[in-house]
Design an enzyme around this catalytic site. Structure first.
Site, short mmCIF file in Angstrom:
data_model
loop_
_atom_site.label_atom_id
_atom_site.label_comp_id
_atom_site.label_asym_id
_atom_site.label_seq_id
_atom_site.Cartn_x
_atom_site.Cartn_y
_atom_site.Cartn_z
N TYR A 187 48.93 36.43 31.65
CA TYR A 187 48.06 36.72 30.51
C TYR A 187 47.13 37.89 30.82
O TYR A 187 47.01 38.84 30.04
CB TYR A 187 47.24 35.48 30.16
CG TYR A 187 46.25 35.69 29.04
CD1 TYR A 187 46.68 35.78 27.72
CD2 TYR A 187 44.89 35.79 29.30
CE1 TYR A 187 45.78 35.97 26.69
CE2 TYR A 187 43.98 35.99 28.28
CZ TYR A 187 44.43 36.08 26.98
OH TYR A 187 43.53 36.29 25.96
N SER A 245 40.43 40.62 25.98
CA SER A 245 39.88 39.36 26.50
C SER A 245 39.03 39.69 27.71
O SER A 245 39.18 40.76 28.32
CB SER A 245 41.02 38.43 26.90
OG SER A 245 40.57 37.36 27.70
#
Length: 276
Positions: free
Chosen positions: A153, A140
């Site tokens: 995250y 990501s």
């Protein structure tokens, strides 16, 4: 760089979003796809939209026993063939402010995004080696820029970046490629689930946490809402994954989406305080 042998690919987290889009794209391209799902209904949905080559595979990446069973099933299905590609896509998003974050939630984040990825890679590596296949790990833009409340995250994706870089260098002598996919805002369900989970966590925060972080929380939510408006289809990421699996010289990193490219550029050129 030599191309992998065969057309067999395994994808984790294929129930929705990037994983589903990738499974269906590769199926249309003639691959035999093992599409990892946790629920039977998700497998049925994939079957209805795919060809006979697309085979749902029951696998929970947070459960070592499930991973082992899936690896044995795939080995039996493949026989003397190997895997041309392994796409580690399964992931969850845990969000929260660290002063009030239960460490159990951080462990849950890593169980799926990091330890699950590592265990899946280990379990299926013999099949990858057999076909001199490729490993594609979905990271990501949060894997290189950590925003407030996204520490759990982002830390998991930072770990995925490091594991992928090390693995790429470890397996280079055998002609096995490892690529990272670094999407920005994508039209997937993970953030809808993440928002719902954030609401759940907020309900559990003490009043002190709301007093201390309320303004920042609202700014984070507003930023997330703006990002959602700019989100691009998951099919764009699927195309990058296909390139990583099939190109004669795949890239080590694929940044998908304008926001991902801008984030990376700013992280390069700005000092930390300015980026903050």
């Amino acid at each position: 760089m030599a191309l992998p042998l065969g057309r067999n690919v395994l994808i984790t987290g294929a129930s929705t979003g990037i994983g589903r889009a990738t499974a269906l794209l590769l199926d249309r391209r003639g691959f035999r796809v093992f599409a990892g799902v946790r629920r039977n209904q998700d497998g049925d949905s994939l079957r209805s939209d795919g060809s006979d080559r697309l085979q749902p595979l029951s696998i929970d990446v947070a459960d070592p026993a499930s991973i082992e069973a899936a690896a044995k099933q795939v080995e039996q299905e493949l026989g003397d063939e190997g895997l041309a590609g392994l796409v580690n896509n399964a992931g969850i998003a845990v969000v929260g402010f660290q002063e009030f974050l239960d460490v159990a939630e951080l462990r849950r984040q890593f169980d799926v995004n990091v330890f699950g990825l590592a265990e899946v890679t280990r379990a299926f590596f013999p099949a990858i080696r057999k076909s001199r296949g490729r490993i594609v790990n979905v990271s990501s833009n949060g894997g290189y820029v950590a925003l407030p409340a996204f520490g759990p995250y982002s830390s998991s994706k930072f770990a995925v970046e490091a594991l992928s870089d090390a693995l790429r260098r470890e397996v280079k002598p055998w002609g096995i490629d490892v690529a990272l996919i670094e999407p920005g805002a994508i039209e997937t369900e993970i953030w809808g689930k993440g928002e719902a989970y954030a609401d759940q966590l907020r309900a559990q925060y003490p009043a002190e946490a709301i007093d201390l972080y309320g303004d920042l929380m609202r700014r984070v939510e507003a930023n997330a809402a703006q990002s959602a408006k700019r989100a691009i289809p998951a099919e764009r990421v699927a195309e990058a994954i296909e390139h990583a699996l099939t190109a004669a010289r795949p890239r080590t990193r694929y940044r998908v989406g304008t926001d991902a490219k801008i984030s990376r550029f700013l992280s390069w050129v700005l000092p930390d305080r300015a980026l903050d």
